[in-house]
Design an enzyme around this catalytic site. Structure first.
Site, PDB file in Angstrom:
ATOM      1  N   HIS A  16       0.860  -1.184   0.000  1.00  0.00           N
ATOM      2  CA  HIS A  16       0.000   0.000   0.000  1.00  0.00           C
ATOM      3  C   HIS A  16       0.902   1.241   0.000  1.00  0.00           C
ATOM      4  O   HIS A  16       1.778   1.376   0.859  1.00  0.00           O
ATOM      5  CB  HIS A  16      -0.921  -0.007   1.228  1.00  0.00           C
ATOM      6  CG  HIS A  16      -1.862  -1.167   1.225  1.00  0.00           C
ATOM      7  ND1 HIS A  16      -2.023  -2.004   2.308  1.00  0.00           N
ATOM      8  CD2 HIS A  16      -2.682  -1.630   0.246  1.00  0.00           C
ATOM      9  CE1 HIS A  16      -2.915  -2.937   1.998  1.00  0.00           C
ATOM     10  NE2 HIS A  16      -3.329  -2.743   0.753  1.00  0.00           N
ATOM     11  N   GLU A  19       1.715   3.638   3.180  1.00  0.00           N
ATOM     12  CA  GLU A  19       2.182   3.049   4.440  1.00  0.00           C
ATOM     13  C   GLU A  19       3.708   3.164   4.456  1.00  0.00           C
ATOM     14  O   GLU A  19       4.440   2.265   4.027  1.00  0.00           O
ATOM     15  CB  GLU A  19       1.659   1.611   4.570  1.00  0.00           C
ATOM     16  CG  GLU A  19       0.122   1.605   4.654  1.00  0.00           C
ATOM     17  CD  GLU A  19      -0.526   0.219   4.712  1.00  0.00           C
ATOM     18  OE1 GLU A  19      -1.768   0.154   4.676  1.00  0.00           O
ATOM     19  OE2 GLU A  19       0.208  -0.792   4.781  1.00  0.00           O
ATOM     20  N   ARG A  58      -3.014   4.761  -1.180  1.00  0.00           N
ATOM     21  CA  ARG A  58      -3.072   3.314  -0.932  1.00  0.00           C
ATOM     22  C   ARG A  58      -2.944   2.525  -2.229  1.00  0.00           C
ATOM     23  O   ARG A  58      -2.210   1.550  -2.298  1.00  0.00           O
ATOM     24  CB  ARG A  58      -4.379   2.958  -0.220  1.00  0.00           C
ATOM     25  CG  ARG A  58      -4.504   1.493   0.188  1.00  0.00           C
ATOM     26  CD  ARG A  58      -5.770   1.265   1.001  1.00  0.00           C
ATOM     27  NE  ARG A  58      -6.019  -0.129   1.292  1.00  0.00           N
ATOM     28  CZ  ARG A  58      -5.629  -0.761   2.398  1.00  0.00           C
ATOM     29  NH1 ARG A  58      -4.914  -0.128   3.302  1.00  0.00           N
ATOM     30  NH2 ARG A  58      -5.934  -2.020   2.615  1.00  0.00           N
ATOM     31  N   ASN A  65      -3.310  -5.510  -2.558  1.00  0.00           N
ATOM     32  CA  ASN A  65      -3.286  -6.680  -1.672  1.00  0.00           C
ATOM     33  C   ASN A  65      -4.594  -7.477  -1.674  1.00  0.00           C
ATOM     34  O   ASN A  65      -4.874  -8.227  -0.752  1.00  0.00           O
ATOM     35  CB  ASN A  65      -2.925  -6.256  -0.247  1.00  0.00           C
ATOM     36  CG  ASN A  65      -2.264  -7.386   0.534  1.00  0.00           C
ATOM     37  OD1 ASN A  65      -1.623  -8.262  -0.050  1.00  0.00           O
ATOM     38  ND2 ASN A  65      -2.443  -7.395   1.853  1.00  0.00           N
ATOM     39  N   ARG A  66      -5.392  -7.294  -2.709  1.00  0.00           N
ATOM     40  CA  ARG A  66      -6.563  -8.150  -2.953  1.00  0.00           C
ATOM     41  C   ARG A  66      -6.487  -8.737  -4.365  1.00  0.00           C
ATOM     42  O   ARG A  66      -7.491  -9.188  -4.910  1.00  0.00           O
ATOM     43  CB  ARG A  66      -7.863  -7.351  -2.782  1.00  0.00           C
ATOM     44  CG  ARG A  66      -8.054  -6.679  -1.419  1.00  0.00           C
ATOM     45  CD  ARG A  66      -8.205  -7.649  -0.258  1.00  0.00           C
ATOM     46  NE  ARG A  66      -8.444  -6.938   0.990  1.00  0.00           N
ATOM     47  CZ  ARG A  66      -7.464  -6.464   1.785  1.00  0.00           C
ATOM     48  NH1 ARG A  66      -6.191  -6.638   1.480  1.00  0.00           N
ATOM     49  NH2 ARG A  66      -7.777  -5.828   2.910  1.00  0.00           N
ATOM     50  N   HIS A 105       3.220  -3.777   6.538  1.00  0.00           N
ATOM     51  CA  HIS A 105       2.066  -2.869   6.509  1.00  0.00           C
ATOM     52  C   HIS A 105       2.037  -1.989   7.744  1.00  0.00           C
ATOM     53  O   HIS A 105       2.665  -2.309   8.761  1.00  0.00           O
ATOM     54  CB  HIS A 105       0.772  -3.679   6.447  1.00  0.00           C
ATOM     55  CG  HIS A 105       0.577  -4.383   5.153  1.00  0.00           C
ATOM     56  ND1 HIS A 105      -0.209  -3.880   4.148  1.00  0.00           N
ATOM     57  CD2 HIS A 105       1.122  -5.538   4.682  1.00  0.00           C
ATOM     58  CE1 HIS A 105      -0.170  -4.704   3.113  1.00  0.00           C
ATOM     59  NE2 HIS A 105       0.630  -5.725   3.400  1.00  0.00           N
ATOM     60  N   GLU A 164       1.986  -5.843  10.732  1.00  0.00           N
ATOM     61  CA  GLU A 164       1.034  -4.717  10.724  1.00  0.00           C
ATOM     62  C   GLU A 164       1.354  -3.878  11.957  1.00  0.00           C
ATOM     63  O   GLU A 164       1.226  -4.357  13.079  1.00  0.00           O
ATOM     64  CB  GLU A 164      -0.378  -5.305  10.803  1.00  0.00           C
ATOM     65  CG  GLU A 164      -1.516  -4.387  10.548  1.00  0.00           C
ATOM     66  CD  GLU A 164      -1.695  -4.012   9.072  1.00  0.00           C
ATOM     67  OE1 GLU A 164      -1.492  -2.828   8.769  1.00  0.00           O
ATOM     68  OE2 GLU A 164      -2.036  -4.887   8.246  1.00  0.00           O
ATOM     69  N   TYR A 273     -10.335   1.228   5.673  1.00  0.00           N
ATOM     70  CA  TYR A 273     -11.410   0.231   5.696  1.00  0.00           C
ATOM     71  C   TYR A 273     -12.809   0.841   5.706  1.00  0.00           C
ATOM     72  O   TYR A 273     -13.797   0.109   5.646  1.00  0.00           O
ATOM     73  CB  TYR A 273     -11.250  -0.699   6.908  1.00  0.00           C
ATOM     74  CG  TYR A 273     -10.095  -1.675   6.787  1.00  0.00           C
ATOM     75  CD1 TYR A 273      -9.310  -1.740   5.633  1.00  0.00           C
ATOM     76  CD2 TYR A 273      -9.790  -2.554   7.825  1.00  0.00           C
ATOM     77  CE1 TYR A 273      -8.250  -2.628   5.532  1.00  0.00           C
ATOM     78  CE2 TYR A 273      -8.734  -3.452   7.720  1.00  0.00           C
ATOM     79  CZ  TYR A 273      -7.975  -3.484   6.580  1.00  0.00           C
ATOM     80  OH  TYR A 273      -6.927  -4.373   6.480  1.00  0.00           O
TER      81      TYR A 273
END
Lengths: 290, 290
Positions: A16, A19, A58, A65-66, A105, A164, A273
């Protein structure tokens, strides 16, 4: 536990692009590689979403990351920026015969130092146990139902995890969490080095794991507009009891947690999110024996 | 002090589209206007950067809060999204005959509740004194050399201020700071109501003000790449002494503050300012008598 050696580790930052902790750690490791060099395996570094890193965002088209489901990687019709970049990264990981992935992350929620395991692989659980024993600040997060075909970069090889760290705002570097993350990476590499020598330290065969059981969205109106903020009493990795305040509505109303057992929320109020309709992830605290 | 009444106040949120506190306060006030209604003046609410709010990004083309210089507002050749939006907002403020502007911002740095005054106008200083007396958490920030023709939205009328609250990550709502900001707005409106009745409370004719004297960029290499993080000892509104650590370089070096007098840094590590080449703003703490 397999006797197979781990010959190549990949550390990825900037999956991302906003980050910064992971991005600047990768830049540092690339310039000063001795920090990540070990005697019995190679480590490569990689920046994930190059365009998003440049824009400090992002992602450009969709969340990179999907994009790592195997059917998506094989689908030639998926060709926006992140879908193409995912294929490039997957090819690199495959060509380089990477055995272990560390994907870096950060989160705006106060999750401290979290490692997210991508499976119940005994090596990952042993490593997680070791990391929590040498640093009590480390928490272990796991998805309850490991998806058959997960979309995450860390799943490009059987041994993978995400680190994370938070709370860190998007686009911000925090020196203390940067250094703590650096030490955590170093501890993982040290452990792999010992594993390759068949000299990993003895640890109890159990580990405290926070296992995700679901998600909770913000209360929204008919236009999908958020109607409430998360109550300050809701704290990452702290028990949330039935009946406790969960959301403070803009109109003054308070919603409480209506479940009937204690849960441990994480990713509380993560900025990225809101669009994914996640106010927080709900976990149960487990003692996993392996 | 002028005896002129304040007849119309404008509260603006979302001048930056990823600063959710102001955006959701405006949405709340629009739905529940009694919170901002007072007996002897009108209050209007306004969302600033509509496109950026939708995208949850600071801006689309350029920073809206640098588009309000009078010559720019009159220049028909400036017509990117923010330049056009600035003209619309200026026109609205002018048409509505707004006397007082409150522009709502948030910052990733730990600045608590800050009000930024746009001039040395005695009414603003008196108001600031009052706000710091009733809430010791409120800090007053001012630019030393008030620019002749400042680019900020709050300067669209002689009486204006910005509220800057933090630490709040971009894209995040924090309930406690949201409520504290709401109370601060309410205190300002109450004070204006008393002023219109010529009943403002007596306060000492002096106020502690942090006056900006300059900015400090991150150490960078020849490619403009950041080479260091801000040392954790550098804290918003806390004295920074000559010789104290200021930056921790990725290669392990430490740079210290090399000035010869104590300064008070603010906007430390603000995410949006990396591109503006600002690691922090440097201020001196003054007692202003008026």
């Amino acid at each position: 536990m397999s006797k197979q050696q781990i010959k190549k580790v990949a550390i990825v930052g900037g999956t991302h692009g906003n980050e910064l902790t992971g991005i600047y750690l990768i830049k540092k490791f690339t310039k000063i590689p001795n920090f990540i060099q070990r005697s019995n395996f190679d480590t490569l570094t990689l920046l994930g979403n190059l365009k998003a890193i440049k824009l400090v965002t992002r992602y450009v088209d969709i969340d990179l990351n999907r994009c790592f489901r195997s059917q998506d990687l094989q689908n030639p019709n998926l060709n926006n920026y992140e879908q193409i970049r995912a294929k490039e990264i997957a090819q690199k990981i495959h060509q380089e015969q990477v055995d272990f992935i560390i994907d870096l992350h950060s989160t705006t929620s106060d999750m401290g130092l979290t490692i997210i395991l991508n499976s119940n692989h005994p090596f990952l659980l042993k490593l997680a146990t070791h990391l929590t024993l040498i640093n009590p600040l480390v928490k272990v997060l796991q998805y309850a139902a490991i998806p058959q075909n997960p979309p995450y970069l860390r799943n490009l090889c059987p041994l993978g995890l995400a680190i994370e760290v938070g709370a860190i705002p998007q686009g911000v570097l925090k020196a203390e969490l940067f250094h703590q993350t650096e030490i955590l990476i170093s501890n993982i590499l040290d452990y792999i080095e010992l594993y390759n020598r068949q000299k990993i330290p003895n640890t109890p065969n159990n580990c405290t794991v926070y296992r995700q059981i679901g998600i909770m969205d913000y209360p929204r109106d008919n236009y999908e507009e958020i109607q409430a903020m998360i109550a300050p009493e809701v704290i990452d990795y702290e028990p949330l009891h039935p009946g406790s305040p969960m959301f403070l509505h803009f109109d003054g109303k308070i919603s409480v947690y209506e479940g009937d057992s204690i849960i441990y929320p994480v990713f509380i109020g993560e900025a990225a999110y809101i669009e994914k309709k996640i106010a927080m992830s709900l976990t149960l605290k487990h003692q996993v024996n392996y």
